[in-house]
Motif scaffolding. Structure first.
Motif, PDB file in Angstrom:
ATOM      1  N   UNK A  90       0.587  -1.479   0.022  1.00 22.99           N
ATOM      2  CA  UNK A  90      -0.049   0.174  -0.270  1.00 22.99           C
ATOM      3  C   UNK A  90       1.167   1.130   0.086  1.00 22.99           C
ATOM      4  N   UNK A  91       1.896   0.939  -0.341  1.00 29.12           N
ATOM      5  CA  UNK A  91       3.051   1.732  -0.201  1.00 29.12           C
ATOM      6  C   UNK A  91       2.968   2.796   1.323  1.00 29.12           C
ATOM      7  N   UNK A  92       3.243   2.124   2.047  1.00 28.11           N
ATOM      8  CA  UNK A  92       3.480   3.136   2.865  1.00 28.11           C
ATOM      9  C   UNK A  92       4.469   2.349   4.240  1.00 28.11           C
ATOM     10  N   UNK A  93       4.981   3.180   4.734  1.00 26.11           N
ATOM     11  CA  UNK A  93       6.473   2.727   5.462  1.00 26.11           C
ATOM     12  C   UNK A  93       5.981   2.629   6.751  1.00 26.11           C
ATOM     13  N   UNK A  94       7.015   1.558   8.192  1.00 29.47           N
ATOM     14  CA  UNK A  94       5.918   1.311   9.063  1.00 29.47           C
ATOM     15  C   UNK A  94       7.448   1.995  10.267  1.00 29.47           C
ATOM     16  N   UNK A  95       7.041   2.835  11.402  1.00 30.58           N
ATOM     17  CA  UNK A  95       7.683   3.569  11.742  1.00 30.58           C
ATOM     18  C   UNK A  95       7.471   2.202  13.489  1.00 30.58           C
ATOM     19  N   UNK A  96       9.106   1.867  13.266  1.00 28.63           N
ATOM     20  CA  UNK A  96       9.119   0.923  14.801  1.00 28.63           C
ATOM     21  C   UNK A  96       9.631   1.097  16.455  1.00 28.63           C
ATOM     22  N   UNK A  97       8.949   0.556  16.769  1.00 29.20           N
ATOM     23  CA  UNK A  97       9.093   1.537  18.642  1.00 29.20           C
ATOM     24  C   UNK A  97       9.245   0.566  19.625  1.00 29.20           C
ATOM     25  N   UNK A  98      10.343  -0.088  20.323  1.00 29.65           N
ATOM     26  CA  UNK A  98      10.551  -0.687  21.276  1.00 29.65           C
ATOM     27  C   UNK A  98      10.298  -0.665  22.786  1.00 29.65           C
ATOM     28  N   UNK A  99       9.366  -0.643  23.073  1.00 29.83           N
ATOM     29  CA  UNK A  99       9.659  -0.067  24.651  1.00 29.83           C
ATOM     30  C   UNK A  99      10.364  -0.695  25.848  1.00 29.83           C
ATOM     31  N   UNK A 100      10.752  -2.522  25.089  1.00 33.89           N
ATOM     32  CA  UNK A 100      11.431  -3.112  26.240  1.00 33.89           C
ATOM     33  C   UNK A 100      11.070  -3.354  27.695  1.00 33.89           C
ATOM     34  N   UNK A 101       9.673  -3.590  27.651  1.00 31.05           N
ATOM     35  CA  UNK A 101       8.459  -3.814  29.032  1.00 31.05           C
ATOM     36  C   UNK A 101       8.776  -2.596  29.963  1.00 31.05           C
ATOM     37  N   UNK A 102       8.362  -1.035  29.229  1.00 34.61           N
ATOM     38  CA  UNK A 102       8.753   0.078  30.040  1.00 34.61           C
ATOM     39  C   UNK A 102       7.463   0.641  29.539  1.00 34.61           C
ATOM     40  N   UNK A 103       7.066   1.184  30.825  1.00 34.81           N
ATOM     41  CA  UNK A 103       5.815   2.067  30.299  1.00 34.81           C
ATOM     42  C   UNK A 103       6.193   3.681  30.178  1.00 34.81           C
ATOM     43  N   UNK A 104       7.225   3.827  30.835  1.00 34.02           N
ATOM     44  CA  UNK A 104       7.524   4.998  30.471  1.00 34.02           C
ATOM     45  C   UNK A 104       8.176   5.680  28.432  1.00 34.02           C
ATOM     46  N   UNK A 105       8.867   4.355  28.542  1.00 30.49           N
ATOM     47  CA  UNK A 105       9.361   4.349  26.293  1.00 30.49           C
ATOM     48  C   UNK A 105       8.233   3.976  26.041  1.00 30.49           C
ATOM     49  N   UNK A 106       6.737   3.727  26.292  1.00 32.71           N
ATOM     50  CA  UNK A 106       5.894   2.904  25.926  1.00 32.71           C
ATOM     51  C   UNK A 106       5.015   4.462  25.554  1.00 32.71           C
ATOM     52  N   UNK A 107       4.518   5.120  26.237  1.00 36.14           N
ATOM     53  CA  UNK A 107       4.132   5.979  26.269  1.00 36.14           C
ATOM     54  C   UNK A 107       4.901   7.676  25.681  1.00 36.14           C
ATOM     55  N   UNK A 108       6.161   6.935  25.286  1.00 39.09           N
ATOM     56  CA  UNK A 108       7.238   8.661  24.913  1.00 39.09           C
ATOM     57  C   UNK A 108       7.056   7.945  23.328  1.00 39.09           C
ATOM     58  N   UNK A 109       6.899   6.525  22.713  1.00 37.17           N
ATOM     59  CA  UNK A 109       6.694   6.510  21.557  1.00 37.17           C
ATOM     60  C   UNK A 109       5.934   6.896  21.017  1.00 37.17           C
ATOM     61  N   UNK A 110       4.285   6.805  21.838  1.00 41.17           N
ATOM     62  CA  UNK A 110       2.600   6.946  21.424  1.00 41.17           C
ATOM     63  C   UNK A 110       2.941   8.641  21.096  1.00 41.17           C
ATOM     64  N   UNK A 111       3.477   8.845  22.386  1.00 35.73           N
ATOM     65  CA  UNK A 111       2.814  10.872  22.075  1.00 35.73           C
ATOM     66  C   UNK A 111       3.965  11.217  20.523  1.00 35.73           C
ATOM     67  N   UNK A 112       5.263  10.328  20.196  1.00 39.14           N
ATOM     68  CA  UNK A 112       5.917  10.523  19.138  1.00 39.14           C
ATOM     69  C   UNK A 112       5.142  10.679  17.735  1.00 39.14           C
ATOM     70  N   UNK A 113       4.326   9.547  17.619  1.00 37.24           N
ATOM     71  CA  UNK A 113       3.731   8.868  16.576  1.00 37.24           C
ATOM     72  C   UNK A 113       2.508   9.978  16.609  1.00 37.24           C
ATOM     73  N   UNK A 114       2.035  10.072  17.994  1.00 40.16           N
ATOM     74  CA  UNK A 114       0.666  11.264  17.690  1.00 40.16           C
ATOM     75  C   UNK A 114       1.253  12.690  16.967  1.00 40.16           C
ATOM     76  N   UNK A 115       2.046  13.358  17.502  1.00 40.30           N
ATOM     77  CA  UNK A 115       3.431  14.089  16.862  1.00 40.30           C
ATOM     78  C   UNK A 115       3.315  14.197  15.055  1.00 40.30           C
ATOM     79  N   UNK A 116       3.663  12.876  15.253  1.00 41.43           N
ATOM     80  CA  UNK A 116       3.741  12.729  13.317  1.00 41.43           C
ATOM     81  C   UNK A 116       2.900  12.457  12.677  1.00 41.43           C
TER      82      UNK A 116
END
Length: 343
Positions: A90-116
């Motif tokens: 579908x000509x779409x790219x996947x941006x990938x983030x690894x939380x490493x079982x860490x709530x703070x990192x999970x929140x960080x990636x979700x914030x980033x994807x929301x901003x993007x």
């Protein structure tokens, strides 16, 4: 020097910004002379077209975000690869983030994807993520849960039945004559760990013979934690050793194998049987080939991406829960003649 803009191209070519836009997007509506002038200006200025920004302005992003629970686990790499394969169609790219079982990192990636302003988010969550996903959806960014059953959730999910997988794994161990089984895994705020233990206990309760299931907790789903758990088990008096280990994933199982087999402490499967979960590529290549519960990792990723795109196209779709059944793969770690039978 700042990057050249579309206005710079228009001024350099001696045409209007609209003409440059038409050359880039609707070349059939402009003259050959204008195309030549604009093309020459683009080359001389080194102008680079920003398709991502253009599509964002049009309300259609060309990216989706994928937040995974543990990037060290090859299972998640295979899931992401499946999503990427479907996205490329579908000509779409996947941006990938690894939380490493860490709530703070999970929140960080979700914030980033929301901003993007990604088109949507795939997520293998850690803990309760629904309120955060509700906020994303309010911003026009749908989400699909991956490797987590959504149940009555307002979000679609693609998962494997981990309760059934845990039951099947322990039923196999019981069928091979094992009666003292240790479930090795953790942390227990990961839903899949709880589900696999629950399935193991169901198998023990339903067995025609008495079967014990104890828990050996780990702090993470990693090889190192498996090695440490194996060391704790063999430090007991020999009469207190279990005769089988059911690991919450293959990484833990491989760590157990390393601790028991490489250290020469136990014979697998003669003294102790080991079965994992995921059937990652390394399972068959282990020092003692590892029995495992196979998950259709690539299919999980492809299905999740497909559902996400359908929901971005139609925001009124009712959330659906897609559940795959894992497959028991028997190798030498639970059955000494498994390879011989397959041959």
């Amino acid at each position: 020097m700042p990057a050249a803009s579309i206005r710079d191209v228009a001024q350099h070519a001696g045409v209007s910004v609209g003409t440059v836009s038409n050359v880039l997007n609707r070349p059939d509506e402009v003259s050959a002379e204008s195309i030549a002038r604009v093309s020459r200006a683009i080359e001389e200025l080194g102008y680079v077209r920003n398709d991502a920004a253009r599509k964002l302005r049009a309300g259609v992003s060309t990216t989706v975000g994928f937040v995974v629970l543990n990037g060290q686990n090859p299972f998640f790499n295979d899931v992401v690869r499946g999503a990427e394969d479907e996205a490329s169609r579908h000509n779409i790219a996947v941006l990938y983030g690894n939380t490493d079982e860490d709530v703070a990192r999970e929140r960080l990636y979700l914030d980033l994807f929301e901003e993007q302003q990604v088109r949507g988010v795939l997520i293998s969550p850690y803990g309760d993520i629904q309120p955060r996903l509700e906020r994303l959806r309010a911003r026009g960014i749908p989400a699909v849960l991956v490797d987590r059953f959504g149940g009555s959730s307002r979000f679609s999910s693609v998962s494997v039945d981990s309760v059934a997988g845990g039951r099947m794994a322990v039923e196999h161990l019981i069928d091979t004559g094992r009666r003292r089984i240790a479930f090795v895994g953790g942390p227990f705020d990961i839903r899949q760990v709880n589900d696999r233990l629950a399935g193991a206990r169901v198998a023990a309760e339903n067995a025609a013979v008495p079967v014990e299931v104890e828990v050996v907790a780990t702090g993470a789903m990693t090889v190192d934690e498996g090695v440490a758990a194996g060391a704790r088990i063999v430090s007991r008096p020999r009469g207190e050793w279990p005769d089988a280990l059911f690991a919450a994933n293959d990484l833990i199982a491989l760590g157990l194998l390393q601790s028991l087999v490489v250290g020469g402490r136990m014979l697998v499967p003669d003294e102790i049987a080991i079965i994992g979960f995921d059937d990652i590529s390394f399972a068959a290549a282990a020092a003692v080939p590892l029995s495992s519960m196979r998950q259709p990792s690539g299919m999980i990723g492809r299905t999740a991406l497909r559902i996400l795109l359908e929901e971005t196209a139609d925001r009124e779709l009712i959330p659906r829960q897609t559940v795959f059944l894992p497959e028991l793969v028997v190798r030498r770690s639970t059955d000494p003649v498994a390879e011989r039978r397959r041959a």
